[in-house]
Every structure is written in structure tokens, then in C-alpha cells.
Design a protein around this motif. Structure first.
Motif, PDB file in Angstrom:
ATOM      1  N   GLN A  23      67.323  94.117 -22.757  1.00 50.94           N
ATOM      2  CA  GLN A  23      67.606  95.525 -22.967  1.00 50.94           C
ATOM      3  C   GLN A  23      66.342  96.271 -23.403  1.00 50.94           C
ATOM      4  O   GLN A  23      65.304  95.656 -23.684  1.00 50.94           O
ATOM      5  N   THR A  24      66.439  97.585 -23.447  1.00 52.82           N
ATOM      6  CA  THR A  24      65.319  98.447 -23.842  1.00 52.82           C
ATOM      7  C   THR A  24      65.668  99.171 -25.128  1.00 52.82           C
ATOM      8  O   THR A  24      66.703  99.836 -25.195  1.00 52.82           O
ATOM      9  N   LEU A  25      64.830  99.027 -26.132  1.00 55.32           N
ATOM     10  CA  LEU A  25      64.987  99.815 -27.349  1.00 55.32           C
ATOM     11  C   LEU A  25      64.141 101.071 -27.196  1.00 55.32           C
ATOM     12  O   LEU A  25      62.916 100.995 -27.091  1.00 55.32           O
ATOM     13  N   LEU A  26      64.793 102.235 -27.158  1.00 56.93           N
ATOM     14  CA  LEU A  26      64.102 103.505 -26.937  1.00 56.93           C
ATOM     15  C   LEU A  26      64.250 104.377 -28.172  1.00 56.93           C
ATOM     16  O   LEU A  26      65.361 104.564 -28.684  1.00 56.93           O
ATOM     17  N   MET A  27      63.143 104.940 -28.644  1.00 53.44           N
ATOM     18  CA  MET A  27      63.138 105.729 -29.869  1.00 53.44           C
ATOM     19  C   MET A  27      62.350 107.018 -29.678  1.00 53.44           C
ATOM     20  O   MET A  27      61.686 107.222 -28.651  1.00 53.44           O
ATOM     21  N   THR A  28      62.416 107.886 -30.664  1.00 55.72           N
ATOM     22  CA  THR A  28      61.626 109.112 -30.644  1.00 55.72           C
ATOM     23  C   THR A  28      60.179 108.778 -30.996  1.00 55.72           C
ATOM     24  O   THR A  28      59.871 107.737 -31.585  1.00 55.72           O
ATOM     25  N   SER A  46      72.044 105.866 -35.073  1.00 58.51           N
ATOM     26  CA  SER A  46      71.411 106.917 -35.862  1.00 58.51           C
ATOM     27  C   SER A  46      70.930 106.361 -37.199  1.00 58.51           C
ATOM     28  O   SER A  46      71.586 105.510 -37.809  1.00 58.51           O
ATOM     29  N   PHE A  47      69.782 106.877 -37.644  1.00 58.68           N
ATOM     30  CA  PHE A  47      69.258 106.558 -38.960  1.00 58.68           C
ATOM     31  C   PHE A  47      68.971 107.859 -39.704  1.00 58.68           C
ATOM     32  O   PHE A  47      68.911 108.939 -39.104  1.00 58.68           O
ATOM     33  N   ALA A  48      68.762 107.751 -41.005  1.00 62.10           N
ATOM     34  CA  ALA A  48      68.427 108.925 -41.807  1.00 62.10           C
ATOM     35  C   ALA A  48      67.065 109.470 -41.408  1.00 62.10           C
ATOM     36  O   ALA A  48      66.187 108.737 -40.929  1.00 62.10           O
ATOM     37  N   SER A  61      66.283 114.407 -38.216  1.00 64.04           N
ATOM     38  CA  SER A  61      67.286 115.233 -38.879  1.00 64.04           C
ATOM     39  C   SER A  61      68.559 115.392 -38.055  1.00 64.04           C
ATOM     40  O   SER A  61      69.652 115.471 -38.598  1.00 64.04           O
ATOM     41  N   HIS A  62      68.397 115.479 -36.742  1.00 66.73           N
ATOM     42  CA  HIS A  62      69.546 115.717 -35.869  1.00 66.73           C
ATOM     43  C   HIS A  62      69.501 114.722 -34.712  1.00 66.73           C
ATOM     44  O   HIS A  62      69.129 115.076 -33.577  1.00 66.73           O
ATOM     45  N   PRO A  63      69.880 113.459 -34.949  1.00 73.63           N
ATOM     46  CA  PRO A  63      69.787 112.435 -33.898  1.00 73.63           C
ATOM     47  C   PRO A  63      70.536 112.786 -32.631  1.00 73.63           C
ATOM     48  O   PRO A  63      70.114 112.403 -31.531  1.00 73.63           O
ATOM     49  N   GLN A  64      71.657 113.508 -32.751  1.00 69.18           N
ATOM     50  CA  GLN A  64      72.455 113.819 -31.568  1.00 69.18           C
ATOM     51  C   GLN A  64      71.695 114.659 -30.552  1.00 69.18           C
ATOM     52  O   GLN A  64      72.003 114.615 -29.357  1.00 69.18           O
ATOM     53  N   ARG A  65      70.713 115.420 -31.009  1.00 67.66           N
ATOM     54  CA  ARG A  65      69.898 116.198 -30.063  1.00 67.66           C
ATOM     55  C   ARG A  65      69.146 115.250 -29.130  1.00 67.66           C
ATOM     56  O   ARG A  65      69.071 115.479 -27.919  1.00 67.66           O
ATOM     57  N   PHE A  66      68.584 114.177 -29.688  1.00 66.05           N
ATOM     58  CA  PHE A  66      67.846 113.202 -28.888  1.00 66.05           C
ATOM     59  C   PHE A  66      68.787 112.479 -27.927  1.00 66.05           C
ATOM     60  O   PHE A  66      68.503 112.336 -26.728  1.00 66.05           O
ATOM     61  N   PHE A  67      69.937 112.056 -28.428  1.00 66.41           N
ATOM     62  CA  PHE A  67      70.890 111.332 -27.580  1.00 66.41           C
ATOM     63  C   PHE A  67      71.434 112.241 -26.474  1.00 66.41           C
ATOM     64  O   PHE A  67      71.615 111.804 -25.331  1.00 66.41           O
ATOM     65  N   ALA A  68      71.704 113.498 -26.802  1.00 64.91           N
ATOM     66  CA  ALA A  68      72.205 114.441 -25.799  1.00 64.91           C
ATOM     67  C   ALA A  68      71.165 114.692 -24.714  1.00 64.91           C
ATOM     68  O   ALA A  68      71.504 114.845 -23.530  1.00 64.91           O
ATOM     69  N   MET A  69      69.892 114.732 -25.108  1.00 65.27           N
ATOM     70  CA  MET A  69      68.829 114.921 -24.129  1.00 65.27           C
ATOM     71  C   MET A  69      68.778 113.740 -23.163  1.00 65.27           C
ATOM     72  O   MET A  69      68.623 113.914 -21.949  1.00 65.27           O
ATOM     73  N   LEU A  70      68.940 112.521 -23.679  1.00 59.92           N
ATOM     74  CA  LEU A  70      68.945 111.350 -22.815  1.00 59.92           C
ATOM     75  C   LEU A  70      70.124 111.388 -21.846  1.00 59.92           C
ATOM     76  O   LEU A  70      69.985 111.047 -20.666  1.00 59.92           O
ATOM     77  N   THR A  71      71.270 111.834 -22.343  1.00 60.33           N
ATOM     78  CA  THR A  71      72.453 111.962 -21.478  1.00 60.33           C
ATOM     79  C   THR A  71      72.200 112.985 -20.378  1.00 60.33           C
ATOM     80  O   THR A  71      72.536 112.754 -19.206  1.00 60.33           O
ATOM     81  N   ALA A  72      71.606 114.117 -20.762  1.00 63.80           N
ATOM     82  CA  ALA A  72      71.323 115.165 -19.781  1.00 63.80           C
ATOM     83  C   ALA A  72      70.334 114.691 -18.721  1.00 63.80           C
ATOM     84  O   ALA A  72      70.378 115.145 -17.571  1.00 63.80           O
TER      85      ALA A  72
END
Length: 335
Positions: A286-291, A266-268, A245-256
Motif C-alpha cells: 500500500q501507499t502511505l500518503l501525507m501532506t 486523522s491526527f491532531a 487543522s482541518h484533515p477533511q480538506r486534504f481527504f476531500a481534495m484526494l476524493t475530488a
């Protein structure tokens, strides 16, 4: 578009107000019909805990459910889970999950919960039927529902609302002008409010006896094919994807976490993945990393460089103690 409408400013908001008012009226009348007994709720013979949202998706409800399951199991309780199974299309309902159940049948979140916790899980649009099939096959102490706060056909003993600590309730309006399924005054009647992540809000002041804050703690990255575990810092040239629902939360966590992320996609929410959709998003170097929620839909066709990052919800012990106290009171009242 939706993010700007619900959590920012968008002129479309004013055009949607009449539809939101209609949604709110229908939701209010429907709840009153159940409260007054005109519409009947089915009562489970074992206590039911509802884990739900006031707003649409992305609040951390599923990690909290998994964390609560593990905490209650540690207390010696036998837990069962019911879910709507959003995104799944089973041939027959209710559906009991097993190791062969796919996300196409049951939806991604129920399959994730089953794989992480190994507790009995049943899905059905009719949650009462899901509870009944669980109790037919298992002797349980507690039923948890993943979502379903507004599914009043199933009576509940404990209600827990999970709130996104960063986005909170957006503009506060009902769908579609805002993200709300019910307005914030609904919090007065729930038993616990669990805030996902630190935030500046008044919920602790308004409801000091039932508001807690949890944190989402990432675990080791796990390879989809081999189940090898590595520290996130050991993964390089990461192409991160998220269908939540909120992909940016996952990406922000990786940045942090200072992950070596070179690209994000991002996907739906509840996106159904395929090899053709994902194969070109990361090269062999490369590495494909997902939730983890995405990973349960990709294991059958995963490539060697595909990894996922499991998340644990760190729930305050005081919140677990309060839930156990509520369950003990319910048990004593029924005896």
C-alpha cells in the motif's frame, strides 16, 4: 466535538459563552492598549507584512505565505520570514533556521516554508526579536510573518487575512464557544482578504477592493526517501493521513482528484510523528500518503512506500500587484 461546536450545533455552546465574552474583552482591551500607545509596538526598519487568521487554524495561511514569497522573489525582492514556531521547543530564541533545523526545534510550518522557499526564516515567541536577528544576518526588502495578526508588539505595514472559503467564520463567536480570535469587523482595517477556495459569502460585496480568491493546486506526489515524483493517479491502495487543522480538506481534495484512497487517518494539528506511530498504517503493498506539512516531520524515518502531496497556492495576479503597490507606497513614504 470542536467541529460540531464551532461549525454546527452543540448545547455546550451556551455554557462557553461567558468565557468567550471574557476572551473577546481581553482581546479588545489589549488591541486598544497598543493602538493608544500605552503598550508600545516595535517598528521594523523594513516593511512587515502580517499573514494571519481571524479564526483558529486550517485556513490555508502557510500555502499562501509560500506562494506570496515566490511571487515577491520573482519581483526581485529579498524576503525574510518570522514565525512563532508553534510546536517547536528550541534551546534558545530567536532561532535562525538552517538545513539541520528540526521540526522539534522550530515547528513544522517554519521548516516547511524554509525547505520550500530557501529564504531566511527565524522563529521566536517574541517576533520582534526574530525580525532583529534576520536583519542582523541578511539585507532584506520585506519581512513576512506567518501568523501573528494578533501579535501587536510587532508593528505592521500590511495586514493580510486568509479565510477558509468553505468554513468561513463558523458560528462567529470568540474562543472557546467559537473559532474566532477577533470578530469579523476586524476585516475593515486589514489591507487584503484572501479567500481560500470558492465560497458563497458577502466578503466580495462588503470589501470589493481588497478581497481575492486563491485556489490550492496539488502538485506531483513526492517520495519521502528518493524524492521521486509521480502523478497521483499512479499511486494505488492509498492510506491517507493528515495532521493538520482541518484533515477533511486534504481527504476531500484526494476524493475530488479520484485518488485510489482505501483508508484515511486523522491526527491532531502539529502532531509529532514517529516510525512506531505510522509504520502499521500501510502495508508494503500500500501507499502511505501525507501532506507536505506532515512530511517535514517524517523524512528521517520514512519507509519506501511513504509519499507526500505538495500544494501550491494559485494567487490572483491582481492581489500580487496590489501588495506590490502597497509596498511601493510604504517605500516612498519612508524615503
Amino acid at each position: 466535538m470542536i467541529e460540531k461546536l464551532w461549525y454546527g450545533k452543540n448545547p455546550l455552546f451556551w455554557l462557553l459563552i461567558p468565557f468567550s465574552c471574557l476572551y473577546g474583552l481581553i482581546a479588545y482591551v489589549r488591541r486598544k492598549l497598543y493602538q493608544t500607545g500605552i503598550l508600545k509596538s516595535w517598528h521594523s526598519p523594513v516593511p512587515v507584512i502580517i499573514i494571519g487568521n481571524l479564526s483558529v487554524g486550517g485556513n490555508g495561511k502557510t500555502p499562501f505565505a509560500i506562494g506570496l514569497i515566490e511571487a515577491l522573489k520573482a519581483k526581485g525582492l529579498k524576503i525574510g520570514i518570522v514565525s512563532r514556531g508553534y510546536g517547536g521547543k528550541a534551546d534558545n530564541y530567536p532561532l535562525m533556521l538552517d538545513e539541520h533545523t528540526t521540526t522539534e526545534q522550530a515547528g513544522d510550518e517554519p521548516v516547511l516554508i524554509y525547505q520550500r522557499t530557501q529564504v531566511p526564516v527565524a522563529v521566536s515567541p517574541n517576533r520582534c526579536q526574530a525580525v532583529q536577528i534576520l536583519l542582523k544576518h541578511h539585507k532584506l526588502d520585506v519581512i513576512l510573518t506567518d501568523d501573528g495578526l494578533q501579535h501587536y508588539a510587532l508593528a505592521r505595514d500590511i495586514e493580510i487575512v486568509v479565510v477558509d472559503g468553505k468554513r468561513l467564520f463558523g458560528n462567529g463567536w470568540w474562543i472557546p464557544a467559537g473559532p474566532m480570535r477577533e470578530r469579523t469587523n476586524r476585516l475593515q482595517s486589514v489591507d487584503l482578504i484572501m479567500i481560500n477556495g470558492d465560497s458563497v459569502n458577502n466578503l466580495n460585496k462588503q470589501y470589493p477592493d481588497k478581497t481575492y480568491t486563491m485556489q490550492l493546486a496539488p502538485l506531483y506526489a513526492v517520495n519521502l526517501l528518493t524524492q521521486e515524483k509521480r502523478k497521483l493517479a499512479e499511486l494505488h491502495n492509498i492510506c491517507a493521513i493528515a495532521g493538520i487543522s482541518h484533515p477533511q480538506r486534504f481527504f476531500a481534495m484526494l476524493t475530488a482528484m479520484k485518488a485510489d484512497v482505501i483508508k484515511t487517518t486523522s491526527f491532531a494539528d502539529h502532531q509529532q510523528f514517529s516510525l512506531s506511530l505510522l509504520a502499521n498504517l500501510a502495508t508494503n503493498e500500500q501507499t502511505l500518503l501525507m501532506t507536505e506539512k506532515d512530511a517535514v516531520k517524517c523524512r528521517q524515518f520514512a519507509l519506501p512506500n511513504w509519499w507526500y502531496l505538495p500544494i501550491d497556492a494559485v494567487i490572483p495576479s491582481a492581489a500580487i500587484d496590489q501588495i506590490c503597490w502597497l509596498l511601493a507606497n510604504i517605500k516612498s513614504q519612508r524615503e
